[in-house]
Design a protein around this motif. Structure first.
Motif, short mmCIF file in Angstrom:
data_model
loop_
_atom_site.label_atom_id
_atom_site.label_comp_id
_atom_site.label_asym_id
_atom_site.label_seq_id
_atom_site.Cartn_x
_atom_site.Cartn_y
_atom_site.Cartn_z
N SER A 77 41.89 68.94 37.56
CA SER A 77 42.75 67.88 38.08
C SER A 77 42.82 67.98 39.60
N SER A 78 43.06 66.83 40.22
CA SER A 78 43.14 66.81 41.68
C SER A 78 43.83 65.53 42.12
N VAL A 79 44.31 65.52 43.37
CA VAL A 79 44.90 64.33 43.96
C VAL A 79 44.16 64.03 45.25
N ASP A 80 44.13 62.76 45.63
CA ASP A 80 43.41 62.40 46.85
C ASP A 80 44.20 62.75 48.10
N SER A 81 45.53 62.98 47.93
CA SER A 81 46.34 63.37 49.08
C SER A 81 47.62 64.03 48.58
N THR A 82 48.07 65.04 49.28
CA THR A 82 49.33 65.71 48.91
C THR A 82 50.48 65.26 49.80
N THR A 83 50.21 64.35 50.72
CA THR A 83 51.25 63.83 51.61
C THR A 83 51.12 62.32 51.69
N ILE A 84 52.21 61.62 51.35
CA ILE A 84 52.21 60.16 51.42
C ILE A 84 53.52 59.71 52.05
N LYS A 85 53.58 58.43 52.38
CA LYS A 85 54.82 57.84 52.86
C LYS A 85 55.51 57.13 51.70
N ILE A 86 56.78 56.84 51.92
CA ILE A 86 57.56 56.18 50.86
C ILE A 86 56.86 54.89 50.43
N GLY A 87 56.66 54.75 49.14
CA GLY A 87 56.04 53.54 48.59
C GLY A 87 54.54 53.57 48.54
N GLU A 88 53.89 54.51 49.24
CA GLU A 88 52.44 54.63 49.16
C GLU A 88 52.03 55.24 47.82
#
Length: 555
Positions: free
Chosen positions: A45-56
């Motif tokens: 498993s993986s995510v494309d980003s571990t940091t996002i802004k609200i609503g992203e």
């Protein structure tokens, strides 16, 4: 020397055989392990980003490598809390020799800033669970340049119109039911509808009524259908009824001889000036009628015509033989007409009430079939807990660190509550609504630690149970289990049943209770709910309150 050589040669041959055997075993194990490794699924498993802004959105990807014959079931529904699922993308399938490489992607988001943990996800492969790793996701606020953003004063409180709710549906139903009942009352009671032929005849004076009934008998089908018994029965009943109403002798229940005797006595006394020939003719008609009714005799048509004319002649002669009606008799006739009208009106009212009752029963039947008897009964006659469930709920944050909760009524702060030093808490704030002794009771308490190491959550839960017992609870059944609310926060749930005396009725109340405990944001938050054990709507209120609980996460 030769024996030794051969002995040495023999030893050398033996070592070579052992080496070959060992190599063969190692090769077999390698092949077997390779085959086993190939048959064991692999999950990543993986995510494309571990940091996002609200609503992203963050895209979470699950990769499964397994045999082509394996059955794979990916996570479904809101299993990613506290993150929300925005979109579930179709599964991509790649074939690598004799393997399938399945890729599943999920678009997730969060609308509140903070540090979140994406929980482990379960993938079922051939009915065996495999889990992904948990991941940390940071949601940042959107930066605002206050030097360029124009600032405004804080606006005051504004009045908000209260939503209508569902009361208008019941009002509409009441208006429709009232309109139906009113229409039935108008149609059957107040409407001046024309009288039927029978009603018009019934309102006529006795003499006119007798002639009208004779005319109606002429239009009947008795003679056409050879129903002689029915014809003569009605013919004699017309004249008998007339004699009762106008001459005032009991004619309907008298035999032929008794009736003739009564008429002769009236003639002899001078009360009825009628000749002997008329009485004789009347007697002949009555005797013929007796033969037809009891001996099943069939008269000739000439005799039937003669008897019909004779009866009309007797009615006319009797009317002529009677003295003019007195004022009292005229009054009696008016009273008879008025009584007949009142009787008819009462009948109409009965019909209207019966029709209205049928309509109401049908409407209630439809609602009972759709919503159930208890729900309809409580909607019609009212139920305190149902009213709470259907009222406009209030969502608010209580205490510090704040706990957000939605309740039917605003919780009021309780004063004079103990701080709980023995439990290692510094501040203790309590908010409640309702009474523990009757109705639905809900209490929220928020405490902060003196020192986190000194705080004992178990003691705090025991203290909450002791609080319920102190209020008068007896025979408490205590059960305990873990709890995860929809926002992903974990806590403890203590629940069971108890008995508590109602101070007003002095009767024991069988109640259920739930104590929800959380350790969040450096504080201890607790929700206590007590309600009637047999209350059908209380469980819905409990679930609604529980699902609304949330805590502000520090960013």
């Amino acid at each position: 020397m030769t024996d030794l050589f051969f002995n040495k040669k023999g030893v050398e041959i033996s070592l070579q055989a052992k080496v070959k055997a060992f190599l063969f075993v190692m090769l077999f194990c390698a092949i077997t392990m390779s085959a086993f490794a190939q048959s064991t699924p692999r999950v990543k498993s993986s995510v494309d980003s571990t940091t996002i802004k609200i609503g992203e959105q963050v895209h979470f990807k699950i990769e499964v490598e397994t045999d082509t014959t394996a059955q794979v079931i990916f996570p479904e529904g809101q299993t990613f809390m506290p993150l929300e699922v925005v979109e579930v993308l179709p599964t991509d399938t790649l074939i690598n020799q004799d393997k399938f490489n399945l890729i599943k992607k999920y678009a997730l988001t969060q609308f509140d800033s903070g540090h979140y943990t994406l929980p482990r996800q379960q993938i079922m492969i051939n009915n065996k669970p495999y889990f992904t790793d948990s991941l940390k996701i940071e949601v940042n606020t959107v930066a605002v340049d206050t030097t360029k953003q124009k600032m405004y004063d804080i606006k005051g409180l504004a009045q908000v119109d209260k939503p209508m709710g569902d009361w208008w549906k019941w009002l509409l139903l009441g208006i429709v039911a009232a309109a139906i009942v009113g229409g039935l009352l108008y149609w059957f009671v107040f409407r001046k509808k024309p009288l039927t032929e029978e009603e018009k005849i019934a309102l006529l004076p006795p003499y006119d009524r007798a002639l009208a009934e004779l005319k109606k008998l002429d239009e009947s089908k008795y003679l056409i259908q050879s129903e002689y018994k029915e014809y003569y029965t009605e013919l004699t009943n017309i004249v008998r009824s007339y004699l009762e109403d106008d001459v005032h002798i009991s004619a309907m229940e008298s035999t032929t001889d008794e009736l003739i005797t009564k008429m002769e006595l009236l003639r002899d006394s001078g009360s009825l000036k009628i000749d002997d020939d008329t009485i004789k003719q009347f007697k002949n008609v009555l005797q013929t009628a007796d033969l037809v009714k009891f001996a099943k005799s069939t008269p000739e048509n000439t005799i039937i015509d003669r008897d019909r004319k004779t009866i009309e002649h007797i009615v006319v002669k009797t009317k002529e033989a009677l003295p003019e009606p007195t004022e009292e008799e005229l009054m009696e006739q008016e009273e008879y007409v008025e009584a007949f009208k009142q009787k008819k009106k009462k009948q109409q009212i009965k019909y209207a009430i019966a029709s209205g009752a049928v309509v109401l029963v049908l409407v209630l039947g439809v609602f009972i079939y759709k919503y159930g008897f208890s729900s309809v009964k409580d909607s019609v006659f009212g139920h305190p807990t149902k009213s709470l469930l259907e009222s406009e709920w209030v969502g608010s944050s209580y205490g510090f660190p704040a706990i957000y909760i939605e309740t039917p009524k605003v919780l009021k702060r309780e004063t004079g509550t103990p701080k709980g030093e023995a439990l290692g808490t510094n501040s203790h704030q309590v908010f409640s609504s309702g009474s523990m002794h009757n109705g639905f009771f809900v209490q929220v308490s928020v405490s902060t630690y003196k020192k986190e190491a000194d705080f004992d959550a178990k003691k705090a839960i025991d203290a909450a149970i002791a609080q319920v017992e102190k209020a008068g609870a007896k025979n408490m059944v205590v059960k305990q289990e873990g709890l995860t609310i929809p926002t992903g926060k974990e806590g403890n749930k203590v629940f069971g049943t108890l008995e508590i005396e109602n101070p007003e009725t002095r009767k024991n109340r069988e109640a259920a209770y739930i104590i929800l405990s959380f350790v969040q944001n450096g504080g201890f938050e607790q929700v206590i709910m007590v309600y009637d054990k047999a209350d059908l709507y209380a469980n819905e209120i409990v679930n609604k309150i529980t699902n609304s609980i949330d805590f502000k996460t520090e960013s």
